[in-house]
Design an enzyme around this catalytic site. Structure first.
Site, short mmCIF file in Angstrom:
data_model
loop_
_atom_site.label_atom_id
_atom_site.label_comp_id
_atom_site.label_asym_id
_atom_site.label_seq_id
_atom_site.Cartn_x
_atom_site.Cartn_y
_atom_site.Cartn_z
N LYS A 151 6.52 1.20 22.74
CA LYS A 151 6.03 0.78 21.42
C LYS A 151 4.75 -0.03 21.65
CE LYS A 151 8.03 -0.94 17.12
NZ LYS A 151 7.42 0.02 16.21
N1 PMP Z 1 8.89 6.08 15.24
C1 PMP Z 1 7.86 5.23 15.18
C2 PMP Z 1 6.49 5.77 15.44
C3 PMP Z 1 8.06 3.89 14.85
O1 PMP Z 1 7.04 3.03 14.79
C4 PMP Z 1 9.37 3.42 14.59
C5 PMP Z 1 9.61 1.99 14.23
N2 PMP Z 1 9.80 1.20 15.38
C6 PMP Z 1 10.41 4.35 14.67
C7 PMP Z 1 10.15 5.66 15.00
C8 PMP Z 1 11.83 3.92 14.42
O2 PMP Z 1 12.26 3.07 15.46
P1 PMP Z 1 13.39 1.99 15.23
O3 PMP Z 1 14.53 2.69 14.59
O4 PMP Z 1 13.71 1.53 16.61
O5 PMP Z 1 12.83 0.93 14.35
#
Ligand code: PMP
Length: 298
Positions: free
Chosen positions: A156
């Site tokens: 991320k």
């Molecule tokens: N894809 C992207 C590109 C994101 O930014 C997020 C948010 N973090 C997600 C998927 C979903 O991830 P999570 O469920 O861990 O928040």
């Protein structure tokens, strides 16, 4: 713009609780110039019992560590230390239903040489649960997700979000609520900040990992589907497959589980309340606030 802090708000910066308005960052920072930082998006909820609970705290801080190490950033804290710091910031800011944003960023460094130090900040702001009851009108983006051979797509990293912002701007500029991006091969990937599932004949389908950020909410949905006896397949799907689906939803920490009204000019034919997806949405809502399941009445 939303207001994230005021003169009373505090944040956690490398071990200290400080007033947000008094903190500063380096304008010569490598992270600001090149988008080279990693972060998390986490939520806390006021539970049914009235406690403050950070949802999937370990999973999020473990991912922050993996993101940092994947990008060769020095990482200074344990998951336990950062969870404790997050609860401290929440309490100091008097927040229960909140968004928690840790960021690991680099020092002043205009070169591309590795850093020997990094900084870690944890910010919080209020976020009421489940505002997103409205079904979304989604547009297939002209932007594709970054090629995993060019980026560590499972990390991320801040820089990846230029792609997200461009896709979201495009969709909103055309009157849609959100974008759906494909991967570099044209298969459905994810939203700018959320994963997606679609439903067909009572089964859920979601893009396999490899070209997406593997979301913690996505993993939670897979578990909930198993608990509820809803079959799920992970695979490669085309935009044309989606246009034969009964329903679809985004899932992510911020988005939670939010249903779609349509994709481009295709409106999903089954009423949201009659879908298996809606059952997942309800189960997710109950899970985050630790609501005890209702006893089955026969
Ligand atoms: N894809 C992207 C590109 C994101 O930014 C997020 C948010 N973090 C997600 C998927 C979903 O991830 P999570 O469920 O861990 O928040």
């Amino acid at each position: 713009m939303a207001s994230y802090y005021n003169e009373h708000t505090v944040l956690w910066l490398d071990g200290k609780i400080l007033k947000a308005a008094d903190t500063k960052t380096d304008l010569y920072g490598q992270s600001l110039h090149y988008g080279y930082s990693v972060f998390e998006g986490i939520r806390s909820y006021r539970t049914a019992a009235g406690k403050t609970k950070i949802f999937k705290a370990i999973e999020h801080f473990d991912r922050l560590q993996r993101s940092a190490t994947t990008l060769n950033m020095p990482y200074r804290y344990t998951t336990e230390e950062l969870i404790k710091a997050s609860y401290d910031v929440l309490e100091s800011n008097n927040l229960q239903d909140a968004y928690i944003r840790p960021v690991v960023y680099g020092p002043a460094n205009m070169s591309f040489n590795p850093n020997t130090e990094s900084f870690t900040v944890i910010q919080t702001w209020e976020m009421a649960p489940f505002l997103g009851e409205k079904l979304l009108r989604v547009m297939t983006s002209s932007f594709q997700r970054p090629n995993p051979k060019g980026f560590k797509i499972e990390a991320k990293a801040a820089g990846h979000y230029v792609n997200s912002i461009m896709a979201s701007h495009e969709a909103k500029g055309k009157g849609f609520d959100e974008a759906l991006l494909t991967d570099m091969n044209g298969f459905i990937a994810e939203g700018p900040g959320a994963n997606m599932f679609f439903e067909k004949a009572g089964r859920l389908h979601t893009p396999a990992t490899g070209n997406i950020l593997p979301g913690i909410t996505r993993a939670t949905v897979l578990e909930l589907a198993e608990d509820l006896g809803i079959p799920v397949e992970q695979g490669q799907y085309t935009p044309a497959d989606l246009k034969q689906a009964d329903a679809a939803f985004f899932c992510g920490t911020a988005a939670e589980v939010i249903g779609w009204h349509s994709i481009d000019d295709y409106t999903f034919p089954i009423s949201w309340k009659d879908t298996q997806s809606r059952k997942i949405q309800q189960a997710y809502k109950d899970l985050v606030i630790e609501k005890q399941p209702k006893l089955e009445t026969i």
